[in-house]
Design a protein around this motif. Structure first.
Motif, PDB file in Angstrom:
ATOM      1  N   VAL A 227       0.826  -1.411  -0.103  1.00 57.52           N
ATOM      2  CA  VAL A 227      -0.047   0.075   0.163  1.00 57.52           C
ATOM      3  C   VAL A 227       0.832   1.299  -0.036  1.00 57.52           C
ATOM      4  CG1 VAL A 227      -1.539   1.345   1.587  1.00 57.52           C
ATOM      5  CG2 VAL A 227      -1.931  -1.220   0.971  1.00 57.52           C
ATOM      6  N   GLU A 228       1.826   1.310   0.910  1.00 55.48           N
ATOM      7  CA  GLU A 228       2.853   2.418   0.791  1.00 55.48           C
ATOM      8  C   GLU A 228       3.575   2.692  -0.354  1.00 55.48           C
ATOM      9  OE1 GLU A 228       3.757   5.634   1.984  1.00 55.48           O
ATOM     10  OE2 GLU A 228       2.810   4.444   3.358  1.00 55.48           O
ATOM     11  N   LEU A 229       3.995   1.539  -1.097  1.00 50.32           N
ATOM     12  CA  LEU A 229       4.520   1.497  -2.292  1.00 50.32           C
ATOM     13  C   LEU A 229       3.665   2.193  -3.555  1.00 50.32           C
ATOM     14  CD1 LEU A 229       6.772  -1.945  -2.368  1.00 50.32           C
ATOM     15  CD2 LEU A 229       7.703   0.575  -2.447  1.00 50.32           C
TER      16      LEU A 229
ATOM     17  N   GLU B 173       2.001   6.349  -6.934  1.00 51.20           N
ATOM     18  CA  GLU B 173       1.059   8.002  -7.348  1.00 51.20           C
ATOM     19  C   GLU B 173       1.424   9.191  -7.065  1.00 51.20           C
ATOM     20  OE1 GLU B 173      -2.423   7.588  -4.795  1.00 51.20           O
ATOM     21  OE2 GLU B 173      -2.983   5.418  -5.625  1.00 51.20           O
ATOM     22  N   GLU B 174       2.335   9.452  -6.332  1.00 50.20           N
ATOM     23  CA  GLU B 174       3.192  10.912  -6.073  1.00 50.20           C
ATOM     24  C   GLU B 174       4.376  10.958  -6.996  1.00 50.20           C
ATOM     25  OE1 GLU B 174       4.433  10.661  -2.199  1.00 50.20           O
ATOM     26  OE2 GLU B 174       2.567  10.924  -1.114  1.00 50.20           O
ATOM     27  N   ASN B 175       4.980  10.056  -7.610  1.00 53.31           N
ATOM     28  CA  ASN B 175       6.422  10.134  -8.279  1.00 53.31           C
ATOM     29  C   ASN B 175       6.113   9.436  -9.775  1.00 53.31           C
ATOM     30  OD1 ASN B 175       8.102  11.024  -6.153  1.00 53.31           O
ATOM     31  ND2 ASN B 175       7.320   9.304  -5.234  1.00 53.31           N
TER      32      ASN B 175
ATOM     33  N   ILE C 198      17.573   1.408   4.902  1.00 52.46           N
ATOM     34  CA  ILE C 198      16.573   2.146   5.300  1.00 52.46           C
ATOM     35  C   ILE C 198      15.676   1.324   6.314  1.00 52.46           C
ATOM     36  CG2 ILE C 198      14.585   3.792   4.890  1.00 52.46           C
ATOM     37  CD1 ILE C 198      15.590   4.046   1.933  1.00 52.46           C
ATOM     38  N   PRO C 199      15.515   1.971   7.591  1.00 51.65           N
ATOM     39  CA  PRO C 199      14.499   1.315   8.268  1.00 51.65           C
ATOM     40  C   PRO C 199      13.315   1.411   8.024  1.00 51.65           C
ATOM     41  CG  PRO C 199      15.922   3.122   9.628  1.00 51.65           C
ATOM     42  CD  PRO C 199      16.077   3.320   8.037  1.00 51.65           C
TER      43      PRO C 199
ATOM     44  N   PRO D  43       7.981   5.417   3.763  1.00 52.85           N
ATOM     45  CA  PRO D  43       7.195   6.794   3.256  1.00 52.85           C
ATOM     46  C   PRO D  43       8.337   7.778   2.682  1.00 52.85           C
ATOM     47  CG  PRO D  43       6.291   6.012   5.202  1.00 52.85           C
ATOM     48  CD  PRO D  43       7.391   5.194   5.032  1.00 52.85           C
ATOM     49  N   GLU D  44       9.556   7.794   3.235  1.00 49.29           N
ATOM     50  CA  GLU D  44      10.458   8.538   2.836  1.00 49.29           C
ATOM     51  C   GLU D  44      11.551   8.228   2.122  1.00 49.29           C
ATOM     52  OE1 GLU D  44      12.080  10.442   6.536  1.00 49.29           O
ATOM     53  OE2 GLU D  44      10.349   9.787   7.591  1.00 49.29           O
ATOM     54  N   MET D  45      11.109   6.994   1.266  1.00 51.49           N
ATOM     55  CA  MET D  45      12.387   6.626   0.495  1.00 51.49           C
ATOM     56  C   MET D  45      12.662   7.308  -0.730  1.00 51.49           C
ATOM     57  SD  MET D  45      12.356   2.687  -1.290  1.00 51.49           S
ATOM     58  CE  MET D  45      10.818   3.066  -2.259  1.00 51.49           C
ATOM     59  N   TYR D  46      11.630   7.887  -1.348  1.00 48.17           N
ATOM     60  CA  TYR D  46      11.912   8.403  -2.638  1.00 48.17           C
ATOM     61  C   TYR D  46      12.763  10.032  -2.330  1.00 48.17           C
ATOM     62  CZ  TYR D  46      11.362  10.682  -7.051  1.00 48.17           C
ATOM     63  OH  TYR D  46      11.530  10.958  -8.331  1.00 48.17           O
ATOM     64  N   THR D  47      12.655  10.656  -1.280  1.00 47.14           N
ATOM     65  CA  THR D  47      13.416  11.716  -0.864  1.00 47.14           C
ATOM     66  C   THR D  47      14.759  11.220  -0.316  1.00 47.14           C
ATOM     67  OG1 THR D  47      11.340  12.871  -0.237  1.00 47.14           O
ATOM     68  CG2 THR D  47      13.341  13.825   0.474  1.00 47.14           C
TER      69      THR D  47
END
Length: 574
Positions: free
Chosen positions: A273-275, A280-282, A371-372, A377-381
């Protein structure tokens, strides 16, 4: 009023009894169906989680040139002793007899492999449903062909059973433990090494092999920080059969079609779901693949991934992305990591408490991003903040890690034995550079001596040369900050005080790169510019012990700028 009840010889006849012959028939039918379901479940778990290739029908075994069928049959009495569960406090100085290894002029341990035997219980049922897998056969054959091997049991420092425990799914736990205890040199597992890649089983999936093994060392493919005995066990990768089945030619580092790619099919619903939200954002920067629902199940479908009806070849698609996600599944260790490294894609590892393969000697920050799980949710950044040149270096390092340490059962076995060898003969151990620096020049590609380099090739990254006198607190702060720089390869402390000794080793900051203190004969500021033999990198950072205002990000940026401006030769950052 009391109802009358008929009594027979076996008690009240409240329910008409089924005729004996029909009762036996239905019980037998139910048992056959139940056993069939269990057998089918075990088959599919084994097939799709590891695909072990049985060699029962071949004659390619050959430590002693015999087929599996020729191996003697050994029956395990039901009353045979069972080893202890395993001592979590074991270390090399408590559970390993180094005196067995003795003096060796070649500084090489000797490894003995037990002769092949077929262990069965009292009624003739084997301890394993798959017998000897091709993967374990390849491993033992590679060891038997190496300089580590000896067929003289009296010279052996390390003992490896011919009992295949790579995949716990195929084992009968109790009987396998009893078979280990029957080995003639077992001695509570002292100096014995077991290889396991798929530990645990449903529903809890323990992160270490569940077979009781006394004091034996474990080369395991899914250790967590709770089950890994640091300095004793060896964390190994989960071998991917695609390594030999699919040829992925090396691809030059650089930008790829996708920025992030996720190819795992059995990840937790919350992660997916988070992926999907990140997708959707990127947009097109992230490719989120899943299993193909429109393809028939089988080994062919394992090599395919789908997104909205579009089919992609796996693992080839991994080469089209800069970063590839490796999330924990039911087990911490995932064969996906090997596929990603082979593709030259930088793995983004999110598996809290996972002990990375060969992390005792490999510097994973040079080839991966860890990454923890809560930071998904912050992976892309996070990934966008990594400089392009560093990404290219990580892509190159990832591919080399696979070639050197992941590509075959032989590579995995030899690396494991070398790590144990380095513990026993530390004065002859491989250096950090030998473990982590890929060959810079491929001599086979040189056609003419006119094009040979005029100076030896330099290793990537930079060496920090810190000049100090006696400002210990400030020195330690500088070392701690510099050690956070991703491109740092080595730390050299130039001790300029001839009247005072450096602090004891135990007082120095713990860093992930080699740190060496060089004592000078004279107190001169120019000592920091001396061409020390320990400097083997392409760049040098010369810094004083009181420069505490620079951050690790600034130092990394400086290294990137210098490297971009001066593409060849040795760079100095002062």
């Amino acid at each position: 009023m009391c109802a009358s009840v008929k009594y027979g010889s076996r008690g009240p006849a409240l329910i008409p009894r089924m005729k004996t012959k029909y009762r036996i028939y239905y019980i037998t039918l139910f048992s056959v169906v139940l056993l069939g379901l269990i057998a089918t479940g075990i088959y599919y778990i084994t097939l799709f989680s590891f695909w072990p290739h049985s060699i029962e029908s071949s004659a390619e075994w050959s430590l002693d040139r015999r087929s599996v069928h020729d191996a003697p049959l050994v029956r395990i009495p039901m009353s045979s002793p069972i080893p202890e569960r395993g001592d979590l406090s074991c270390r090399m100085h408590t559970c390993f007899d180094v005196y067995r290894c003795g003096y060796n002029p070649k500084n090489k341990i000797k490894v003995y492999i037990y002769p092949l035997q077929r262990f069965v219980d009292e009624v003739g049922v084997p301890i394993s449903s798959t017998g000897l897998s091709r993967e374990y056969n390849d491993l033992l054959s590679a060891i038997s062909d190496s300089d580590f091997y000896t067929d003289d049991v009296s010279r052996a420092c390390l003992f490896i059973p011919s009992i295949d425990v790579l995949n716990q799914n195929s084992l009968r736990i109790r009987e396998t433990a009893q078979a280990l205890a029957m080995l003639p040199r077992w001695d509570k597992g002292m100096n014995h090494l077991l290889f396991n890649m798929l530990p645990g089983g449903p529903p809890d999936y323990n992160t270490a092999l569940d077979v009781p093994r006394d004091r034996a060392l474990l080369a395991g493919g899914g250790f967590s920080t709770w089950t890994y005995r640091q300095g004793y066990d060896v964390s190994i990768p989960v071998y991917s059969p695609l390594s030999v089945e699919v040829d992925l030619p090396e691809r030059q580092p650089g930008p790829r079609r996708y920025f992030i790619l996720s190819s795992q099919t059995a990840i937790h619903r919350e992660y997916r779901v988070e992926l999907e939200r990140l997708k959707e954002e990127n947009g097109e920067a992230l490719l989120l693949l899943d299993k193909c629902s429109n393809l028939s199940q089988g080994l062919a479908s394992v090599r395919k991934r789908c997104y909205k009806g579009q089919v992609y070849d796996y693992p080839q698609i991994l080469q089209e992305s800069s970063f590839c996600v490796v999330l924990r599944g039911a087990r911490l260790g995932q064969a996906t990591l090997s596929d990603v490294l082979q593709a030259g894609c930088v793995p983004v590892i999110m598996a809290d408490s996972y002990i990375l393969p060969f992390s005792e000697v490999l510097d994973w920050k040079r080839a991966s991003v860890v990454i923890p799980e809560e930071k998904l949710p912050e992976m892309y950044t996070i990934l966008k903040s990594i400089p392009h040149r560093q990404v290219e270096e990580m892509q190159r390092q990832a591919r080399w890690f696979w070639e050197a340490y992941f590509s075959s059962m032989k590579a995995i076995g030899m690396t494991t034995l070398q790590i144990i060898n380095d513990r026993i003969y530390p004065y002859a151990a491989l250096t950090y550079e030998e473990w982590n620096n890929p060959p810079v020049v491929k001599w086979t590609s040189v056609n003419s001596p006119l094009f040979l380099p005029l100076i030896p090739p330099r290793s990537p990254g930079f060496t920090a040369v810190v000049l100090t006198y006696d400002r210990i607190e400030s020195l330690f702060r500088v070392i701690t900050e510099i050690s956070k720089v991703p491109s740092l390869a080595k730390l050299l402390v130039v001790w300029n005080n001839q009247n005072k000794s450096p602090p004891e080793e135990s007082l120095w900051p713990k860093v992930a790169v080699p740190l060496k203190v060089l004592r000078t004969k004279e107190n001169k500021l120019s000592n920091r510019f001396f061409p020390f033999d320990e400097i083997e990198t392409e760049a040098v950072l010369a810094i004083d012990d009181d420069i505490i205002m620079l951050t690790s990000d600034e130092l990394q940026f400086g290294y990137e700028v210098v490297k971009a401006l001066i593409p060849a030769g040795l760079h100095s950052i002062d």
